[in-house]
Structures are given as structure tokens and as C-alpha cells.
Design an enzyme around this catalytic site. Structure first.
Site, short mmCIF file in Angstrom:
data_model
loop_
_atom_site.label_atom_id
_atom_site.label_comp_id
_atom_site.label_asym_id
_atom_site.label_seq_id
_atom_site.Cartn_x
_atom_site.Cartn_y
_atom_site.Cartn_z
CG HIS A 88 0.54 62.04 22.40
ND1 HIS A 88 2.06 62.43 22.32
CD2 HIS A 88 -0.04 60.71 22.21
CE1 HIS A 88 2.51 61.12 22.04
NE2 HIS A 88 1.46 60.31 22.26
CD GLU A 169 -2.15 58.78 24.15
OE1 GLU A 169 -2.55 59.50 24.54
OE2 GLU A 169 -1.67 57.67 22.87
CG HIS A 173 -1.66 57.22 28.41
ND1 HIS A 173 -0.39 56.93 29.25
CD2 HIS A 173 -1.40 57.19 26.91
CE1 HIS A 173 0.32 56.49 27.85
NE2 HIS A 173 -0.10 57.20 26.71
#
Length: 320
Positions: A88, A169, A173
Site C-alpha cells: 500500500h 502514494e 505521503h
């Protein structure tokens, strides 16, 4: 992806609104091998240490994984790896468990930002959808075809191309780590070097947490016939990881099922995620981590005995 509610301490709110975590950061004097490796939590003061060599922003690092049974793009060849959970991401929470997102909109490669503002609220700065070349082309430009093949095998999206997920992602992040800021790469920075570095680092942590194998060793395997208990799942992962991970579930709530009707247990019943928490010494890139227990709630799953489904993947959705 993470719940879109953003939690930011008031002391950091002004920083979050900036395009850089630490505006004015120099691109010189970041020789991290000659500096002490300091622990990322409790948070280090970026005015006293080199924030390129010590993680001073997202000090609570989460290595996160998915358990899925299909991708929705099987016809395009996008399938799940066999006998493993998929990658993930690698998330930088603040040491108190709160977090932020999309910290540098100049490095925004997410075609469908979620949420679509930097604070997750209507009054936040809009995160514009990325319309440029796929982030996979960044990997190709470095001739890292082995990396690209690995990511298409293990870093798999659901309902959209894999590369869209990778862009999400990174943008949401990676831009919120102090050590992945562009000035940290020095005056000879090559465009998108930070993207490749983040992918390499994320994979490094993913490989440390073989969730499928750990559960299998405890006698817990996917089944469409037999349900499992949260304490058994979490206990097996805690023993192997040496700290309590967050176990996430989707699907119906237990008190909405026939078995749980009338119960006060509102947890969900389909196992779907695992998050492993760490503090790191020095940079996350260095891989020197201390495993810690999940902050806040350790699960969204039902706690009743044999309440959870750990479903088998659809056979046609698995790579041969």
C-alpha cells in the site's frame, strides 16, 4: 490511501500550508554519514538537527499493506500476486499519530487526488489533478525496468492503473517527509531522483513484513468457508512483528450480519489492511527502525469470535 480526515497540530499548521516543509532549506551540507543517527520520535527540533539526515516531520512511519481479492482490471493484465499481501505505502505520521498530506504541490503526480484539498476540508488549498506523463515513465527514465516490473507485480491498484496509485502514494505521503525534500539530494539532484528513492525505500519496509507468511505460519489462511477471529490474526502478526499492528477491515459491520444481529460490536467483517508502525533512526531511507505498537485504535474489525472473513482471491485475478 488513508482516511481523508486530516489531523494537524496547531504548531505545524503554518508549515503545512507552505510548498516546502522547511522553506529555505539549503541543498548543501547534508552528508548524513558523518552525523549522529537520531530517533525520529519524540520529534527532533529541525532548528537543531539536519532535517535531511534525521526525520523531523513525519517521525512515526507506517508500512502499510492491502489484502484484496480482485483488481477490476484483470482484462488489462493487472492482477494480484500469489500468496502475498500487496504493498500500500509508507506513511509519515506525526509522533502523536496525527498526519498531513500533499505537502509539496510542485511534486503532485496524483491523477485523482484524495482528498482534493491539502487539509481535507472545503476551505483547504485545492490539489490539482495531475495530467502529465505517467509516473512509471520516471522509473523508465532511470532505466530501472526491474523496479518497474516488481512494482507492477506487488504494488497493485484496484479499479485504476497501478501507476495512478504510485503517483498518489508519492504525492500524498512522500512529500511530507523531511528527508525526501529535494534540497536533501544536493546540488547534483537529478529530476525525479526523490521519486525513485521513495519507491525503493517503501519496498524495503514492505519486504520486512511478510503478512501472508506470518499468518500462514499461525495456521490462518484465506478461506471462503471458514471465518477467523481478530485476536488470532492480530496476535500472530504482533508476535512476528514484535509490536501490535493495525488490522483494518471493510465490508458489513458485525451487528449488521445475521451472526451479530443485536450485538454492540460495530466492527467490520472483511480483512483488508495491515499497518506496521515504526520510529526510525536517521533517515527512513537508511532502514534502521524500532517497531512500536499502533497508535490510537489498533483495528476497525469486529472483535467477536470467528467474525472475520479472510477471503480467497478470485482465481482469475491472480498472476500465473
Amino acid at each position: 490511501m488513508k482516511p481523508t480526515t486530516i489531523l494537524v497540530s496547531s504548531a505545524l499548521a503554518a508549515v503545512v500550508a507552505a510548498q516546502d516543509l522547511y522553506p529555505g532549506l539549503s541543498n548543501v551540507n547534508h552528508t548524513c554519514v558523518i552525523k549522529p543517527q537520531l530517533l525520529s520520535c519524540p520529534p527532533q527540533n529541525p532548528q537543531l538537527v539536519d532535517s535531511c539526515c534525521t526525520e523531523t516531520y513525519g517521525g512515526l512511519v507506517l508500512a502499510t499493506q492491502f489484502w484484496s481479492t480482485y483488481t477490476g482490471l484483470e482484462a488489462q493484465g493487472q492482477k494480484l500476486p500469489k500468496n502475498t499481501w500487496t504493498l500500500h505505502g509508507l506513511w509519515p505520521d506525526f509522533c502523536n499519530g496525527s498526519y498531513t498530506q500533499y505537502c509539496d504541490l510542485r511534486r503532485q503526480y496524483d491523477p485523482v487526488p484524495s482528498p482534493n484539498t491539502t487539509n481535507g476540508l472545503p476551505n483547504g488549498t485545492v490539489v490539482p489533478p495531475y495530467t502529465g506523463p505517467s509516473i512509471s515513465t520516471f522509473i523508465e527514465s532511470f532505466k530501472r525496468y526491474d523496479l518497474l516490473a516488481w512494482m507492477n507485480t506487488y504494488w497493485v491498484n484496484q479499479g485504476a492503473p497501478n501507476a495512478d496509485f504510485w503517483g498518489h502514494e508519492f504525492s500524498k505521503h512522500a512529500t511530507c517527509y523531511s528527508t525526501f525534500q529535494i534540497p536533501c539530494y544536493g546540488p547534483n539532484y537529478v529530476q525525479n531522483e526523490d521519486v525513485i528513492d521513495f519507491f525503493d525505500t517503501t519496498i524495503k519496509y514492505y519486504q520486512r513484513f511478510p503478512t501472508f507468511a506470518w499468518l500462514q505460519q499461525a495456521g490462518i489462511t484465506p478461506s471462503n468457508k471458514t471465518q477467523v477471529t481478530l485476536s488470532d490474526v492480530q496476535g500472530a502478526l504482533t508476535k512476528a512483528a514484535t509490536a501490535v499492528p493495525y488490522v483494518g477491515c471493510s465490508g458489513p459491520r458485525y451487528n449488521e450480519t445475521d451472526a451479530g444481529r443485536g450485538s454492540n460490536d460495530t466492527g467490520r467483517t472483511v480483512i483488508s489492511e495491515a499497518w506496521y508502525y515504526m520510529y526510525v533512526y536517521g533517515r527512513p531511507q537508511d532502514g534502521v527502525a524500532v517497531h512500536v505498537n499502533a497508535t490510537g485504535s489498533s483495528s476497525s474489525c469486529a472483535k467477536a469470535k470467528n467474525a472475520l472473513w479472510y477471503y480467497e482471491p478470485t482465481p482469475s485475478s491472480v498472476q500465473s
